[in-house]
Design a protein around this motif. Structure first.
Motif, PDB file in Angstrom:
ATOM      1  N   ALA A   1      27.111  -8.206 -23.912  1.00  0.00           N
ATOM      2  CA  ALA A   1      28.493  -7.981 -24.340  1.00  0.00           C
ATOM      3  C   ALA A   1      29.347  -9.182 -23.945  1.00  0.00           C
ATOM      4  O   ALA A   1      29.119  -9.797 -22.899  1.00  0.00           O
ATOM      5  CB  ALA A   1      29.052  -6.714 -23.708  1.00  0.00           C
TER       6      ALA A   1
ATOM      7  N   GLN B   1      26.193  -4.602 -31.508  1.00  0.00           N
ATOM      8  CA  GLN B   1      25.171  -4.317 -32.509  1.00  0.00           C
ATOM      9  C   GLN B   1      25.333  -2.940 -33.157  1.00  0.00           C
ATOM     10  O   GLN B   1      24.790  -2.698 -34.238  1.00  0.00           O
ATOM     11  CB  GLN B   1      23.780  -4.418 -31.875  1.00  0.00           C
ATOM     12  CG  GLN B   1      23.480  -5.806 -31.341  1.00  0.00           C
ATOM     13  CD  GLN B   1      22.111  -5.886 -30.654  1.00  0.00           C
ATOM     14  OE1 GLN B   1      21.335  -4.943 -30.727  1.00  0.00           O
ATOM     15  NE2 GLN B   1      21.829  -7.005 -30.024  1.00  0.00           N
ATOM     16  N   ARG B   2      26.047  -2.028 -32.521  1.00  0.00           N
ATOM     17  CA  ARG B   2      26.151  -0.660 -33.021  1.00  0.00           C
ATOM     18  C   ARG B   2      27.636  -0.314 -33.189  1.00  0.00           C
ATOM     19  O   ARG B   2      28.391  -0.297 -32.217  1.00  0.00           O
ATOM     20  CB  ARG B   2      25.452   0.298 -32.055  1.00  0.00           C
ATOM     21  CG  ARG B   2      23.981  -0.048 -31.862  1.00  0.00           C
ATOM     22  CD  ARG B   2      23.377   0.688 -30.675  1.00  0.00           C
ATOM     23  NE  ARG B   2      23.295   2.124 -30.907  1.00  0.00           N
ATOM     24  CZ  ARG B   2      22.873   2.987 -29.982  1.00  0.00           C
ATOM     25  NH1 ARG B   2      22.503   2.554 -28.785  1.00  0.00           N
ATOM     26  NH2 ARG B   2      22.827   4.271 -30.258  1.00  0.00           N
TER      27      ARG B   2
ATOM     28  N   GLY C   1      17.906  -5.470 -22.659  1.00  0.00           N
ATOM     29  CA  GLY C   1      19.193  -5.204 -22.042  1.00  0.00           C
ATOM     30  C   GLY C   1      19.090  -4.931 -20.558  1.00  0.00           C
ATOM     31  O   GLY C   1      18.185  -4.239 -20.091  1.00  0.00           O
TER      32      GLY C   1
ATOM     33  N   SER D   1      29.529  -2.571 -27.628  1.00  0.00           N
ATOM     34  CA  SER D   1      28.240  -2.918 -28.224  1.00  0.00           C
ATOM     35  C   SER D   1      28.504  -3.807 -29.428  1.00  0.00           C
ATOM     36  O   SER D   1      29.269  -3.429 -30.326  1.00  0.00           O
ATOM     37  CB  SER D   1      27.478  -1.663 -28.661  1.00  0.00           C
ATOM     38  OG  SER D   1      26.353  -2.025 -29.445  1.00  0.00           O
TER      39      SER D   1
ATOM     40  N   THR E   1      26.006   6.041 -22.470  1.00  0.00           N
ATOM     41  CA  THR E   1      26.221   5.633 -23.851  1.00  0.00           C
ATOM     42  C   THR E   1      27.213   6.588 -24.511  1.00  0.00           C
ATOM     43  O   THR E   1      27.034   7.818 -24.443  1.00  0.00           O
ATOM     44  CB  THR E   1      24.893   5.630 -24.624  1.00  0.00           C
ATOM     45  OG1 THR E   1      23.987   4.740 -23.996  1.00  0.00           O
ATOM     46  CG2 THR E   1      25.120   5.185 -26.070  1.00  0.00           C
TER      47      THR E   1
ATOM     48  N   THR F   1      21.155  -1.860 -24.241  1.00  0.00           N
ATOM     49  CA  THR F   1      22.570  -2.206 -24.340  1.00  0.00           C
ATOM     50  C   THR F   1      22.807  -3.551 -25.006  1.00  0.00           C
ATOM     51  O   THR F   1      23.863  -3.787 -25.586  1.00  0.00           O
ATOM     52  CB  THR F   1      23.211  -2.252 -22.944  1.00  0.00           C
ATOM     53  OG1 THR F   1      22.458  -3.155 -22.117  1.00  0.00           O
ATOM     54  CG2 THR F   1      23.200  -0.874 -22.306  1.00  0.00           C
TER      55      THR F   1
ATOM     56  N   TYR G   1      29.773   2.392 -27.459  1.00  0.00           N
ATOM     57  CA  TYR G   1      30.162   1.558 -26.318  1.00  0.00           C
ATOM     58  C   TYR G   1      29.555   2.166 -25.063  1.00  0.00           C
ATOM     59  O   TYR G   1      29.051   3.301 -25.090  1.00  0.00           O
ATOM     60  CB  TYR G   1      31.689   1.433 -26.201  1.00  0.00           C
ATOM     61  CG  TYR G   1      32.418   2.701 -25.790  1.00  0.00           C
ATOM     62  CD1 TYR G   1      32.712   2.968 -24.456  1.00  0.00           C
ATOM     63  CD2 TYR G   1      32.827   3.634 -26.749  1.00  0.00           C
ATOM     64  CE1 TYR G   1      33.393   4.121 -24.092  1.00  0.00           C
ATOM     65  CE2 TYR G   1      33.499   4.783 -26.392  1.00  0.00           C
ATOM     66  CZ  TYR G   1      33.783   5.022 -25.054  1.00  0.00           C
ATOM     67  OH  TYR G   1      34.442   6.171 -24.685  1.00  0.00           O
ATOM     68  N   TYR G   2      29.577   1.414 -23.960  1.00  0.00           N
ATOM     69  CA  TYR G   2      28.918   1.848 -22.722  1.00  0.00           C
ATOM     70  C   TYR G   2      29.917   1.838 -21.571  1.00  0.00           C
ATOM     71  O   TYR G   2      30.844   1.012 -21.530  1.00  0.00           O
ATOM     72  CB  TYR G   2      27.754   0.916 -22.365  1.00  0.00           C
ATOM     73  CG  TYR G   2      26.771   0.712 -23.480  1.00  0.00           C
ATOM     74  CD1 TYR G   2      25.746   1.636 -23.723  1.00  0.00           C
ATOM     75  CD2 TYR G   2      26.853  -0.410 -24.304  1.00  0.00           C
ATOM     76  CE1 TYR G   2      24.844   1.449 -24.761  1.00  0.00           C
ATOM     77  CE2 TYR G   2      25.951  -0.607 -25.338  1.00  0.00           C
ATOM     78  CZ  TYR G   2      24.954   0.328 -25.564  1.00  0.00           C
ATOM     79  OH  TYR G   2      24.065   0.132 -26.592  1.00  0.00           O
TER      80      TYR G   2
END
Length: 633
Positions: A362, A379-380, A338, A377, A397, A359, A384-385
């Protein structure tokens, strides 16, 4: 008086070369010079020249080329004016009257000045005339007048030839004549009365020309009872108002507005009339003007950041741009750990903002009013970031805290919503920030529509919608609770609200909803099925629509990923059009709407797009390894 054709008589100082003095300026012509009367061709061998026009000044002029000064020491005359040139002549220096007793000539016109064949150089006038006509028609290659001229110095004559496309000369002359009529300051200068609008009679529309053009093009409308006051006349190309330059009652001159739609109905309303009349048998075809260019990347997809725009290899995903035209995106990084990249075209650099934050990449980030950027995100589920430039672009995060809403979805033992068949990949790929309630919104693959409070990170499922992956989200700039979404071709199973058949009808579509009541306001705008078709919403088709953004005019731009082009939605007209790219043709080529090519996504990745200041459109052409820019009008 004829200000609108002043362009015809604008001369460049470079028209005169060598030791030949200027015939139009404040420099003496001299006794023995071989000057040019108007252009770069000698008028005669012994300076039988004119100061302006084709009038002999004298046999041995001690004169200036232009100005109210004596032509000779003995004469009491001026070089330009309506006074006698000499004591004996009964002529004027400028006017269609004989200049002297012997020469049978006129002071202004393409005829010999004396009995000898002295040349009149009207070539420059013709060239400038052609240039002005071409400007009136926007230099369209289909409507250009091309001058091909030659001068035979021995025979002292001018040969003129024109290559003119069909119908253009008629329209050109008509337009110039109309402009000449508009240029008069009042009716008395021409003696032609301009009738006012008669409200007791209908406005009549007959025809207009040309029947197609681009922004700021000139169009003549013909009819009757327009009146002569432009302020009382309203003209619309579809719903877009056009500037009315002038009217003579039976004709008016208008300017094509920006983005009125592909096919335009031209309407006219005069005075206090409540209803408009329109041209029933004609439609105006609006021609979009757009041009693509590469900002960064070598053309090879990869990851090697050198700092220089066109020496760095890049992978481009979902884009976001700040108020200073810095373009950002999250990338995989060299080993999938990332990273975040920033590009500034004006300062000519590309910069890695951070690496190794886990990260990932996106697809469709968003930003707040304070320019804090928000990245989902994929994947998770709960993460979010944000990236805040005020904190040195530090990445933060955020872990969502779920607020239960069991009326819509069940929750697991960790407090999160039960999302079937999601696994760990591609949970959410788009986020949008609502300026009205200052919250984030996202859409999960199983159909959960989620609202997030950025202060507390509290998340709540507010609707259960079709189980389709959404790759683009954007709020309307004025109706700011309305959220527009790009529904892709990736789908999940049926959920409690939507069957698989109902779900499939939303694939490859553009939808919208009001975030205050998303379950009951969710609607589809575009038609069914995958493909490419412009036109009205009901029949328009997309193929994997991806990131989307509004411009300042309320138009939505959409990256149509596997059609390899950029589309635009006009919400007022209810239409879709292709802005650039050739549908279904993949490749790389810069250019206009007719010839530019894009390669689109790499594998299941997307095609990033965002709209920056001044409505500049940035495109992530991932397969080509390039960040590109699109300038639309």
């Amino acid at each position: 008086m004829y200000a609108c054709i002043a362009d015809f008589f604008v001369l460049k100082s470079t028209s005169y070369y060598g030791s030949v003095p200027a015939a139009f300026g404040s420099v003496p012509i001299s006794d023995s010079s071989v000057p040019a009367a108007f252009g770069s061709i000698p008028v005669c061998d012994k300076s039988k020249t004119t100061a302006f026009g084709y009038v002999p000044i004298s046999d041995k002029p001690k004169t200036t080329a232009f100005g109210p000064v004596p032509i000779s020491d003995k004469s009491k005359t001026t070089a330009f004016g309506s006074v006698p040139i000499s004591d004996k002549s009964k002529t004027t220096a400028f006017g269609p009257v004989p200049i002297g007793d012997k020469p049978k000539t006129t002071a202004f016109g393409p005829v010999p000045i004396s009995g000898k064949p002295n040349t009149i150089n009207c070539v420059s006038v013709i060239q400038l005339f052609c240039h002005s006509i071409n400007q009136l028609f926007n230099n369209s290659p289909k409507t250009q007048i091309i001058y091909i001229g030659s001068i035979n110095k021995n025979k002292r004559n001018v040969q003129l030839n024109f290559s003119i496309m069909k119908k253009v000369i008629i329209n050109s002359v008509a337009l110039v004549c109309f402009l000449l009529s508009l240029s008069c300051k009042d009716d008395n200068e021409t003696g032609v009365a301009r009738p006012p609008h008669d409200p007791s009679k209908p406005v009549v529309l007959t025809k207009f020309y040309p029947d197609s053009g681009q922004i700021r093009g000139k169009v003549i409308l013909e009819g009757d009872n327009f009146g002569s006051d432009p302020k009382q006349i309203k003209v619309y190309f579809n719903n877009k108002p056009a500037k009315v330059v002038g009217s003579i009652g039976t004709q008016m001159y208008v300017i094509v507005p920006r983005l009125p739609g592909d096919t335009c109905k031209i309407c006219v309303r005069v005075g206090d009339a409540q209803d408009s009349v329109f041209y029933e048998n004609q439609r105006f075809r609006y021609k979009l003007s757009s041009q693509s260019s590469s900002i960064a990347g070598t053309g090879t997809r990869g990851y090697e950041i050198t700092g220089k725009l066109h020496e760095s290899t890049i992978m481009v995903y979902g884009l976001v741009v700040d108020e200073n035209s810095n373009v950002f995106w999250l990338s995989d990084g060299p080993s999938g750990e990332g990273s975040m990249l920033m590009v500034n075209e004006e300062e000519q650099f590309i910069r890695e903002m951070f690496r190794g934050k886990g990260t990932g990449w996106a697809q469709s980030p968003t930003k707040r009013l304070d320019d804090v950027m928000v990245f989902p995100s994929d994947q998770r589920r709960d993460v979010y970031y944000t990236v805040d430039k005020r904190k040195g672009y530090a990445v933060e995060t955020h872990t969502m805290v779920w607020k239960r809403n069991t009326d819509i979805v069940d929750y697991d033992r960790w407090g999160g919503p039960v999302m079937s068949n999601l696994g760990t990949n591609r949970l959410k790929n788009a986020m949008a920030y609502c300026e009205e309630d200052s919250c984030y919104y996202t859409y999960y693959r199983d159909g959960c529509f989620v609202k997030i409070d950025p202060v507390t990170d509290t998340a709540q499922v507010t609707a259960l919608l079709p189980a389709i992956m959404v790759y683009g989200m954007a709020f309307h700039p004025t109706n700011r609770y309305m959220l527009y979404m790009a529904m892709s071709d990736q789908k999940d199973g049926a959920n409690a609200q939507w069957s698989s058949g109902e779900r499939d009808s939303y694939l490859h579509s553009i939808c919208c909803l009001d975030v205050r009541d998303p379950q009951n306001t969710f609607v589809k705008l575009t038609g069914n099925g995958s493909g490419h078709q412009d036109g009205f919403f009901a029949t328009a088709k997309f193929k994997r629509p991806w990131q989307m953004y509004f411009d300042s005019q309320g138009m939505i731009y959409v990256a149509d990923a596997t059609n390899y082009c950029v589309r635009r939605l006009d919400l007022e007209m209810g239409t879709v059009e292709t802005v650039i790219g050739i549908p279904g043709e993949r490749g790389y080529r810069e250019g206009t709407i007719e010839d530019a090519l894009f390669a689109g996504p790499y594998g299941n990745n997307g095609m990033g797009l965002c709209v920056g200041p001044d409505d500049v459109i940035y495109i992530g052409d991932d397969m080509n390894g390039r960040l590109r820019k699109l300038a639309v009008e």
